[in-house]
Design an enzyme around this catalytic site. Structure first.
Site, short mmCIF file in Angstrom:
data_model
loop_
_atom_site.label_atom_id
_atom_site.label_comp_id
_atom_site.label_asym_id
_atom_site.label_seq_id
_atom_site.Cartn_x
_atom_site.Cartn_y
_atom_site.Cartn_z
N GLY A 1 0.84 -1.20 0.00
CA GLY A 1 0.00 0.00 0.00
C GLY A 1 0.87 1.24 0.00
O GLY A 1 2.04 1.20 -0.43
N SER A 2 0.33 2.32 0.49
CA SER A 2 1.04 3.59 0.39
C SER A 2 2.19 3.66 1.40
O SER A 2 2.18 2.97 2.43
CB SER A 2 0.06 4.74 0.66
OG SER A 2 -0.43 4.64 1.97
N CYS B 1 1.99 0.55 -8.91
CA CYS B 1 3.18 1.03 -8.21
C CYS B 1 4.36 1.12 -9.16
O CYS B 1 5.26 1.94 -8.97
CB CYS B 1 3.49 0.13 -7.03
SG CYS B 1 3.49 -1.61 -7.49
N GLU C 1 5.61 -3.27 0.78
CA GLU C 1 5.67 -2.97 -0.65
C GLU C 1 4.92 -1.66 -0.84
O GLU C 1 3.69 -1.63 -0.79
CB GLU C 1 5.00 -4.08 -1.47
CG GLU C 1 5.57 -5.47 -1.23
CD GLU C 1 6.94 -5.67 -1.87
OE1 GLU C 1 7.28 -4.92 -2.80
OE2 GLU C 1 7.68 -6.56 -1.42
N LEU C 2 5.66 -0.57 -1.04
CA LEU C 2 5.05 0.77 -0.89
C LEU C 2 5.03 1.56 -2.19
O LEU C 2 5.10 0.99 -3.27
CB LEU C 2 5.80 1.51 0.23
CG LEU C 2 5.93 0.74 1.55
CD1 LEU C 2 6.73 1.52 2.58
CD2 LEU C 2 4.57 0.34 2.11
N GLU D 1 4.14 10.54 -5.62
CA GLU D 1 3.51 9.47 -6.40
C GLU D 1 2.21 9.99 -7.00
O GLU D 1 1.33 10.49 -6.29
CB GLU D 1 3.23 8.27 -5.49
CG GLU D 1 2.60 7.13 -6.27
CD GLU D 1 2.45 5.87 -5.43
OE1 GLU D 1 2.00 5.97 -4.28
OE2 GLU D 1 2.78 4.79 -5.94
#
Ligand code: NAP
Length: 476
Positions: A228-229, A282, A248-249, A376
């Site tokens: 996620g973020s 992502c 996992e960003l 992002e």
């Protein structure tokens, strides 16, 4: 649809429910329970039992269950694809591609779960130690894994957690994104129907803000696997305590285009990699760093390709760009484009919004230090900036808080080798954009993009613990 707690499909203990709606046209797809902290704790209680059951199952028995789940995922792929499109607004063609990978991911996990090899330790190389001792390592499951997933790939990212976790002998409590719980529940049903021990998998639906702390901070949980973020990942890291973490960003992925590149290939790849899933990936292309000598040629090739992207109803097979996940998100991206334009960027195409649908955009003359490059974007637009040479392009690529994926287009091996060594990103692609993934490859970011690796073999590794065993004989 009800949520899943330890093999039982049930409502929330509060009785609260909420609608899951299509972001494209607002229709109600289904209704799900809003789980409470009490429900999350009940799922963890049952997971304690599940972890014990899973740990005693031989690897071949776990693999058999996963292979049956994979066959069910294959059979149900069209329903899963329709569900993905309904709750995300993703074009059905993309959703079919995502759902079509489900069975293969589970099969890969089934295999990797049978490959928990250890090492023999040459203890007699230690001064003073004789041959009377034997040392080796054993891999065992972590126990309870909490998996928290985002909205953008509701099948792929759920399976990249629950399949390796179960294959490796863990119990899992999954908290899917609030906007996309249905795909997760349908995938969980494949494992339940395949004969998984009921206690080994729960899926609690509801708010991450309300359930997250309960799940993440519980001392019974040995590992949290989060996608996620960066903001949410930072919060999780701050409250998790002593646990294994995979984060996992976010990202702002660069692509470098050198003068010796195949410009047509680069434009084709960027016209896909910046806009697939409406840029909500992502590893989306966000920053294009093009050598000034080929900038005009590249833009001449790219802009017509982006203009040709068919935007509209995600259920139509010809649509290539559907809606974003919500109107609020589309408005945020629209504002980012407007702010970049106000700061001097040229909008060459796109950027117009209707509800949650945003026309794919290309912006040139973007200041690489501006928020449009640095933050992002997670929307269907790319920022094109000029670079003087390869060294300058690599410096710009690395001028980011993130480091997930990167790409470079060049026909020169020397440039490619320099880029693969010097770019700080977890995945570097030569002559393609970062938007490419094989489910078996190690996958994860550097810097603010996270810690740990997914990809089935890596995930199985990270979802197991290594134990060192020493057998003490007697000198003879
Ligand atoms: P998000 O807002 O961080 O949400 C992700 C998940 O975290 C959701 O299930 C959310 O639940 C939950 N959550 C929210 N607050 C929480 C808390 N305090 N504690 C624990 N969990 C909490 O991210 P998103 O908007 O869904 O997804 C987009 C982001 O994911 C982007 O930044 C993207 O780059 C990143 N992403 C990274 C990768 C990768 O591999 N690196 C892959 C895909 C996506 P609710 O939905 O209920 O809020």
């Amino acid at each position: 649809m009800q949520m899943l707690v330890s093999g039982t499909w049930q409502e929330s203990t509060s009785g609260r429910t909420e609608e899951v709606t299509s972001p494209f046209d607002g229709h109600v797809v289904d209704v799900v329970p809003v789980a409470t902290a009490k429900d999350a704790l009940a799922a963890l209680d049952r997971a304690e039992v599940g972890a014990r059951i899973q740990r005693t199952l031989p690897a071949h028995a776990r693999a058999d269950i996963l292979l049956r789940a994979a066959a069910l995922a294959d059979e149900r792929a069209e329903d899963i694809a329709q569900t993905i499109t309904a709750e995300t607004g993703k074009p059905i063609t993309e959703a079919r591609g995502e759902a079509g990978r489900a069975g293969a991911i589970i099969r890969l996990a089934a295999y990797e779960g049978t490959q928990l090899y250890g090492d023999t330790l040459p203890l007699d190389a230690n001064p003073g130690t004789g041959q009377d001792k034997i040392g080796f390592t054993l891999r065992q499951p972590c126990g309870i894994i909490v998996a928290i997933t985002p909205f953008n790939y509701p099948s792929l990212l759920v399976l990249h957690k629950i399949a390796p976790a179960l294959a490796a002998g863990n119990a899992v409590v999954l908290k899917p994104a609030r906007t996309t719980p249905l795909t997760a529940l349908k995938l969980a049903a494949c494992f339940v129907d395949a004969g998984l021990a009921p206690e080994a998998l729960s899926v609690v639906t509801g708010s991450g803000g309300e359930l997250g702390d309960v799940l993440v901070s519980d001392p019974r949980v040995r590992k949290v696997s989060f996608t996620g973020s960066t903001a949410t990942g930072t919060r999780i890291a701050s409250i998790a305590g002593v646990k294994k973490l995979s984060l996992e960003l976010g990202a702002s992925c660069p692509v470098i285009i050198l003068p010796d590149a195949d410009i047509e290939l680069a434009a084709t790849a960027v016209a896909a990699g910046g806009y697939i899933n409406a840029g909500q990936v992502c590893i989306s292309v966000q920053r294009v760093l093009v050598d000034r000598r080929v900038e005009a040629d590249f833009l001449d090739a790219l802009v017509p390709m982006v203009k040709a992207i068919e935007v509209g109803d995600p259920t139509s097979a010809s649509t290539r760009l559907g809606s974003l996940i919500s109107t609020t998100e589309a408005e945020r991206v629209e504002r980012s484009i407007a702010a970049a334009r106000d700061s001097g960027a040229r909008v060459l195409t796109g950027g117009e919004r209707s509800g949650a649908v945003l026309q794919p955009a290309v912006l040139a003359d973007v200041d690489p230090a501006s928020p449009f490059s640095q933050d992002e974007l997670f929307g269907p637009a790319v920022a094109v900036s000029r670079a003087d040479d390869l060294g300058a392009a690599i410096a710009l690529a690395n001028d980011s808080a993130y480091g997930l994926g990167a790409g470079i287009f060049t026909s020169d091996v020397a440039g490619a080798v320099r880029a693969m060594r010097q770019i700080d990103a977890g995945n570097v692609h030569i002559n393609w954009t970062p938007l490419w993934r094989a489910d078996l490859m190690p996958y994860g970011g550097l810097k603010g993009s996270g810690i740990g690796k997914e990809g089935i073999r890596s995930a199985v590794q990270e979802m197991t613990e290594e134990k060192t065993v020493v057998l003490h004989g007697r000198p003879w």
